[in-house]
Design an enzyme around this catalytic site. Structure first.
Site, mmCIF file in Angstrom:
data_model
loop_
_atom_site.group_PDB
_atom_site.id
_atom_site.type_symbol
_atom_site.label_atom_id
_atom_site.label_comp_id
_atom_site.label_asym_id
_atom_site.label_seq_id
_atom_site.Cartn_x
_atom_site.Cartn_y
_atom_site.Cartn_z
ATOM 1 C CE LYS A 56 -16.567 7.296 -5.111
ATOM 2 N NZ LYS A 56 -15.156 6.852 -5.115
ATOM 3 C CE1 TYR B 73 -3.159 -2.875 0.122
ATOM 4 C CE2 TYR B 73 -3.588 -2.423 2.428
ATOM 5 C CZ TYR B 73 -3.838 -3.160 1.293
ATOM 6 O OH TYR B 73 -4.762 -4.183 1.327
#
Length: 350
Positions: A216, A55
Site C-alpha cells: 500500500k 474493537y
C-alpha cells in the site's frame, strides 16, 4: 487449511486466525458484509476468530456473535479485555472488579455462554498478576471461560504469570499474542523462546505491519487519504519518519524476493510468520472480502530456507525497524518521573 495445537491446551486451531478488529464503526460498518467475510473464512477452513471488547466499543463482538450463532460449537472464539470502555477509570485494566464485568459484557455481546480464549489485552502494571489470574480462574471454574492467554506481554511478565499460576494454583495462560512481521521481529529475541519453554502457543498479530507489507505504501504514493499515515500524521507515525523511510527502501527488494519465490508480497509476509516454529496461528484482519481472498492465498504455501535467508539479510532476526511498532514499552520509558528519584533541594547528592 492446516491446524495446530494451541500450546498444551489440547485445543486445535487453524494456522490462520480471523482477526475482527476491522469489523464495526472503525473499519467495516456494514454488518451484512462482515458476516459474509466471516462465513467465507469459516468455509475456507478457519476455525479461530479473535476479537476484543475495545474493537469499535463492542460492535466487533456483536458482529462476530451474530455471524457464528448457527455454528458456535465449530468455532474457537477468542476475545480480550483491558482497554478503556468508558471514561470511568474503573472500566478498564486487569483488576478483578473490571474483569468480571468485562467478561459478562463480552458474553452478552457475543451471544454465548462461554469464551474459548479470554486474553489480557495488555500488561496492567498497576495490578498484581495474582489478582488478575485469580479472577480469571474463578471465571474458568464458573464455566464462562475455557482458556486464558495474554497479548503483547514482555517476556518477563509471561514468565511471572507462569510462576504465579503455579504458585497460587491459578489457571495457566496457554498462549501469548505478540506483534510479528518481517518488519517487527522483536518477538524472536525473547517472547518466542519463552513461549516455547513453557509450552505456550503464539498467536501473532499485524503480520502485514498495518498495511506496509501489502504494498500500500510506496515512496511515490504514501497511501492516499485513508492510509494510516495520512490519518495520524504525527510523530513516529509520519511517513517521513526514519522507520517509515527504511521500510520504503526495503519494499522493492521484498517484491523481488516474493517474485523469485513465485508469490506476491502479501503471501511472502504471511508465509514468513507461519514459518517460525513458535507460531501457532497468524491473525489476518481483512476489512473487505477482497482483502480476505488476497490473504487466504497463503494456505498451502511453504517458503524455502533460501527465501527466508534473503529476508534475514534485509531485516535481521530480532530486529524491529520502527519504534512506532513497539506495542509495549515499560511505563518508565514513557513517563520521565518514573526514571528519576525525587531529591529535596539542598540534599547531599554525593
Amino acid at each position: 487449511m492446516e491446524f495446530e495445537y494451541l500450546g498444551r491446551s489440547g485445543v486445535t486451531v487453524s494456522r490462520l486466525c480471523l482477526g475482527a478488529m476491522s469489523f464495526g464503526a472503525l473499519g467495516n460498518a456494514d454488518h451484512d458484509d462482515c458476516h459474509s467475510i466471516i462465513d467465507r473464512a469459516l468455509d475456507a477452513g478457519i476455525n479461530f476468530i479473535d476479537t476484543a471488547d475495545a474493537y469499535s466499543r463492542g460492535e466487533s463482538e456483536e458482529i462476530v456473535g451474530k455471524a457464528i450463532a448457527g455454528r458456535r460449537d465449530d468455532v474457537v472464539v477468542a476475545t480480550k479485555f483491558f482497554n478503556p470502555m468508558s471514561r470511568d477509570p474503573n472500566h478498564r485494566g486487569a483488576s478483578r472488579r473490571w474483569i468480571v464485568r468485562a467478561c459478562e459484557d463480552s458474553l452478552r455481546r457475543l451471544g454465548t455462554d462461554y469464551i474459548d480464549l479470554y486474553q489480557v489485552h495488555r500488561l496492567d502494571e498497576a495490578t498484581d498478576l495474582d489478582e488478575t489470574l485469580g479472577a480469571l480462574s474463578d471465571l474458568a471454574r464458573a464455566g464462562k471461560v475455557r482458556m486464558v492467554g495474554t497479548s503483547t506481554f514482555p517476556a518477563e511478565a509471561i514468565v511471572e504469570a507462569q510462576w504465579v499460576a503455579a504458585d497460587r494454583g491459578h489457571i495457566t495462560p496457554r498462549c501469548e499474542q505478540p506483534p510479528y512481521s518481517i518488519f517487527v521481529r522483536g518477538a524472536e529475541r525473547d517472547v518466542f523462546p519463552t513461549c516455547q519453554k513453557y509450552g505456550m502457543g503464539a498467536i501473532v498479530w499485524s503480520p502485514l505491519n498495518g498495511g506496509w507489507l501489502t504494498g500500500k505504501y510506496r515512496s511515490d504514493n504514501p497511501g492516499g487519504d485513508e492510509a494510516r499515515f495520512s490519518r495520524l500524521g504525527r510523530g513516529s507515525w509520519r511517513i517521513d519518519s526514519d522507520g517509515a523511510q527504511r521500510k520504503l527502501a526495503l519494499l522493492d527488494r521484498l517484491d523481488e524476493i516474493a517474485a523469485g519465490a513465485g508469490v506476491d508480497l502479501i503471501t511472502l509476509a504471511l508465509g514468513f510468520t507461519l514459518a517460525h516454529p513458535a507460531v501457532t496461528s497468524t491473525i489476518i484482519g481483512p476489512r473487505t472480502m477482497d482483502q480476505l481472498e488476497s490473504q487466504l492465498k497463503v494456505v498451502g504455501t511453504v517458503l524455502t530456507d533460501e527465501v527466508l535467508d534473503l529476508v534475514d539479510e534485509l531485516v535481521a532476526p530480532g530486529e524491529t525497524i520502527a519504534r512506532a511498532d513497539l506495542a509495549y514499552e515499560p511505563r518508565a520509558l514513557r513517563h520521565k518521573h518514573l526514571r528519576r528519584s525525587p531529591r529535596p533541594i539542598g540534599a547531599d547528592n554525593t
